[in-house]
Design a protein around this motif. Sequence first.
Motif, mmCIF file in Angstrom:
data_model
loop_
_atom_site.group_PDB
_atom_site.id
_atom_site.type_symbol
_atom_site.label_atom_id
_atom_site.label_comp_id
_atom_site.label_asym_id
_atom_site.label_seq_id
_atom_site.Cartn_x
_atom_site.Cartn_y
_atom_site.Cartn_z
ATOM 1 N N TYR A 9 1.690 35.903 15.973
ATOM 2 C CA TYR A 9 2.529 37.055 16.312
ATOM 3 C C TYR A 9 3.304 36.697 17.574
ATOM 4 O O TYR A 9 2.811 35.961 18.431
ATOM 5 N N GLN A 57 -5.242 33.615 28.922
ATOM 6 C CA GLN A 57 -5.088 33.727 27.471
ATOM 7 C C GLN A 57 -4.994 32.351 26.814
ATOM 8 O O GLN A 57 -5.529 32.133 25.725
ATOM 9 N N ARG A 83 -6.237 32.462 22.842
ATOM 10 C CA ARG A 83 -5.564 33.608 22.218
ATOM 11 C C ARG A 83 -4.049 33.477 22.247
ATOM 12 O O ARG A 83 -3.351 34.186 21.541
ATOM 13 N N VAL A 92 1.211 34.361 20.122
ATOM 14 C CA VAL A 92 -0.243 34.489 20.125
ATOM 15 C C VAL A 92 -0.795 34.269 18.722
ATOM 16 O O VAL A 92 -0.101 34.449 17.725
ATOM 17 N N GLU A 93 -2.064 33.905 18.691
ATOM 18 C CA GLU A 93 -2.808 33.786 17.442
ATOM 19 C C GLU A 93 -3.729 34.992 17.375
ATOM 20 O O GLU A 93 -4.509 35.224 18.305
ATOM 21 N N ALA A 94 -3.625 35.785 16.309
ATOM 22 C CA ALA A 94 -4.452 36.987 16.179
ATOM 23 C C ALA A 94 -4.903 37.130 14.732
ATOM 24 O O ALA A 94 -4.210 36.706 13.814
ATOM 25 N N ARG A 95 -6.068 37.760 14.555
ATOM 26 C CA ARG A 95 -6.597 37.969 13.195
ATOM 27 C C ARG A 95 -5.691 38.913 12.396
ATOM 28 O O ARG A 95 -5.495 38.749 11.212
ATOM 29 N N GLU A 117 -5.266 43.283 16.466
ATOM 30 C CA GLU A 117 -5.646 42.362 17.537
ATOM 31 C C GLU A 117 -4.413 41.968 18.352
ATOM 32 O O GLU A 117 -4.485 41.863 19.574
ATOM 33 N N ALA A 118 -3.273 41.769 17.690
ATOM 34 C CA ALA A 118 -2.034 41.437 18.411
ATOM 35 C C ALA A 118 -1.610 42.594 19.309
ATOM 36 O O ALA A 118 -1.143 42.391 20.433
ATOM 37 N N ARG A 128 -3.643 44.802 20.670
ATOM 38 C CA ARG A 128 -4.566 44.821 21.825
ATOM 39 C C ARG A 128 -4.145 43.777 22.857
ATOM 40 O O ARG A 128 -4.220 44.015 24.060
ATOM 41 N N PHE A 129 -3.696 42.607 22.395
ATOM 42 C CA PHE A 129 -3.186 41.582 23.311
ATOM 43 C C PHE A 129 -1.973 42.130 24.061
ATOM 44 O O PHE A 129 -1.885 42.034 25.283
#
Length: 114
Positions: A3, A33, A38, A81-84, A88-89, A91-92
């Motif tokens: 993302y 991060q 992340r 970013v790498e997110a599930r 999650e993105a 929240r980042f």
Amino acid sequence: MKYVCLVYADEQDLHGLPDSPEDAECHAFSQRQLEAGRMVGGQALQPVAAATTVRVRAGEVSITDGPFAETREQLAGFYLVEARDLNEAIRFAQQIPPARVGSIEVRPVRELDT
């Protein structure tokens, strides 16, 4: 899934409000991060006055100074970013220091077909 978190802010407010983040805070956040795995990458951008817009229409190239569109908020930087998943993105993005004075657009990265 990757993302991109696009940081938008009014350039006049980004560093001038009481709650504005300092560069050191943003750098420390990014470093934490990266070390946690992340974040893939990211960078702050120069002000829009440094932007150049390139368009190609019917083979003709047009180059103009400035951003594509006039807006109150300008693109100030980005985080890759790498997110599930989107949650999650998001929240980042909530933790990105400039979110306190601007806005963060979260958008999934589209892999190009090969």
